[in-house]
Design an enzyme around this catalytic site. Structure first.
Site, PDB file in Angstrom:
ATOM      1  N   ARG A  46      60.558   6.842 -10.373  1.00 57.99           N
ATOM      2  CA  ARG A  46      59.760   6.499  -9.202  1.00 57.99           C
ATOM      3  C   ARG A  46      60.682   6.026  -8.087  1.00 57.99           C
ATOM      4  O   ARG A  46      61.388   5.029  -8.225  1.00 57.99           O
ATOM      5  CB  ARG A  46      58.744   5.405  -9.545  1.00 57.99           C
ATOM      6  N   ARG A  73      56.472   7.073  17.879  1.00 61.55           N
ATOM      7  CA  ARG A  73      56.838   6.928  16.473  1.00 61.55           C
ATOM      8  C   ARG A  73      57.637   8.154  16.058  1.00 61.55           C
ATOM      9  O   ARG A  73      57.090   9.243  15.894  1.00 61.55           O
ATOM     10  CB  ARG A  73      55.580   6.771  15.606  1.00 61.55           C
ATOM     11  N   ALA A  85      51.352  -5.214  16.065  1.00 59.16           N
ATOM     12  CA  ALA A  85      51.759  -5.385  14.668  1.00 59.16           C
ATOM     13  C   ALA A  85      53.247  -5.681  14.605  1.00 59.16           C
ATOM     14  O   ALA A  85      53.992  -5.421  15.554  1.00 59.16           O
ATOM     15  CB  ALA A  85      51.428  -4.134  13.852  1.00 59.16           C
ATOM     16  N   LEU A  87      56.714  -6.916  11.601  1.00 60.63           N
ATOM     17  CA  LEU A  87      57.229  -7.148  10.252  1.00 60.63           C
ATOM     18  C   LEU A  87      57.169  -8.622   9.875  1.00 60.63           C
ATOM     19  O   LEU A  87      57.281  -9.504  10.726  1.00 60.63           O
ATOM     20  CB  LEU A  87      58.689  -6.689  10.166  1.00 60.63           C
ATOM     21  N   GLU A 102      53.224 -11.650  17.410  1.00 64.64           N
ATOM     22  CA  GLU A 102      53.153 -10.244  17.805  1.00 64.64           C
ATOM     23  C   GLU A 102      52.151 -10.037  18.939  1.00 64.64           C
ATOM     24  O   GLU A 102      52.394  -9.249  19.855  1.00 64.64           O
ATOM     25  CB  GLU A 102      52.776  -9.372  16.605  1.00 64.64           C
ATOM     26  N   GLU A 106      53.691  -8.420  22.322  1.00 64.03           N
ATOM     27  CA  GLU A 106      53.303  -7.055  22.680  1.00 64.03           C
ATOM     28  C   GLU A 106      52.246  -7.001  23.775  1.00 64.03           C
ATOM     29  O   GLU A 106      52.172  -6.005  24.504  1.00 64.03           O
ATOM     30  CB  GLU A 106      52.821  -6.307  21.439  1.00 64.03           C
ATOM     31  N   PRO A 124      50.579   2.978  -1.113  1.00 66.63           N
ATOM     32  CA  PRO A 124      51.047   2.427  -2.384  1.00 66.63           C
ATOM     33  C   PRO A 124      51.710   3.419  -3.323  1.00 66.63           C
ATOM     34  O   PRO A 124      52.360   3.004  -4.279  1.00 66.63           O
ATOM     35  CB  PRO A 124      49.774   1.842  -3.008  1.00 66.63           C
ATOM     36  N   GLY A 125      51.598   4.698  -3.037  1.00 63.10           N
ATOM     37  CA  GLY A 125      52.316   5.671  -3.850  1.00 63.10           C
ATOM     38  C   GLY A 125      53.771   5.829  -3.438  1.00 63.10           C
ATOM     39  O   GLY A 125      54.571   6.408  -4.185  1.00 63.10           O
ATOM     40  N   GLU A 129      54.915  -1.818   0.778  1.00 67.41           N
ATOM     41  CA  GLU A 129      54.493  -2.542   1.979  1.00 67.41           C
ATOM     42  C   GLU A 129      53.056  -3.024   1.856  1.00 67.41           C
ATOM     43  O   GLU A 129      52.139  -2.249   1.594  1.00 67.41           O
ATOM     44  CB  GLU A 129      54.618  -1.667   3.230  1.00 67.41           C
ATOM     45  N   GLU A 153      60.417  -1.060  22.831  1.00 66.56           N
ATOM     46  CA  GLU A 153      59.325  -1.895  23.327  1.00 66.56           C
ATOM     47  C   GLU A 153      59.103  -1.718  24.829  1.00 66.56           C
ATOM     48  O   GLU A 153      58.018  -2.015  25.331  1.00 66.56           O
ATOM     49  CB  GLU A 153      59.612  -3.362  23.019  1.00 66.56           C
TER      50      GLU A 153
END
Length: 215
Positions: A46, A73, A85, A87, A102, A106, A124-125, A129, A153
């Protein structure tokens, strides 16, 4: 396939890891390779991204408009509309404090009321995160000096869009950011549920996926 006999909720579980390595570690995230023993005794490899976690803010004003940010992105080669959003790159940081930061950085906004809208794993695969999405209301412009944006930004655009319009755009396939999609549909469901948004969890609710301090 087995049929569930327990309440429908996610539970912690860990299959035996025979070996693990980190073939790549970047500034914030990395890639981990585990050899995992399957229930039938076979061994599977995995590969997944290791991630510190994230927070996001669905900021809703008195006109039922959602505050959006738009930015490029690179992995998907698109400029996406998203929610503010960021981290959780300070170990053990209170996610509410990170979300408030944030929203200020932002959108130069603050909020008088905060609730947990939804917690989820982004993919999740392929990554560990975990993301906590807050609902922020009672919005106002921040009094402090504006955050000095830099890098990507500098290209951020802002908009306020009615919730109903966003729901329609999500269902029409016009918006693709998973946090925005999740947040918009979760808020629509919360507003329609008994108790409305007042029934949402408090902002400081426990988050087992990313335990935090309350300081």
């Amino acid at each position: 396939m087995t049929h569930a006999t327990q309440p429908i909720r996610d539970e912690a579980e860990q299959w035996r890891v025979l070996s693990t390595e980190t073939p790549f570690q970047g500034r914030v995230t990395g890639v981990r390779t585990d050899r995992v023993e399957m229930p039938d005794g076979s061994v599977a490899r995995r590969d997944y991204q290791i991630h510190p976690g994230s927070v996001a803010v669905l900021a809703l004003d008195t006109q039922q408009r959602v505050l959006l940010v738009r930015q490029y992105r690179h992995p998907v080669r698109q400029r996406l509309w998203e929610l503010p959003a960021g981290l959780l790159d300070v170990p053990g940081e209170n996610p509410l404090h990170a979300a408030q930061r944030e929203l200020f950085e932002e959108a130069h906004c603050k909020a008088g009321e905060w609730k947990v809208l939804v917690d989820f794993y982004t993919s999740p695969g392929g990554t560990d995160e975990a993301l906590r999405l807050f609902l922020a209301t009672d919005l106002a412009e921040a009094e402090e000096e504006r955050y000095a944006a830099h890098g990507e930004e500098l290209e951020i655009e802002l908009a306020r869009v009615p919730l109903g319009e966003l729901v329609a755009l999500v269902l029409a396939g016009e918006l693709h950011n998973p946090t925005l999609v999740t947040g918009v549909l979760a808020l629509q469901a919360a507003l329609a549920a008994p108790g409305g948004t007042a029934a949402l969890r408090p902002a400081g609710s426990p988050w087992p996926a990313r335990p935090f301090g309350h300081g």
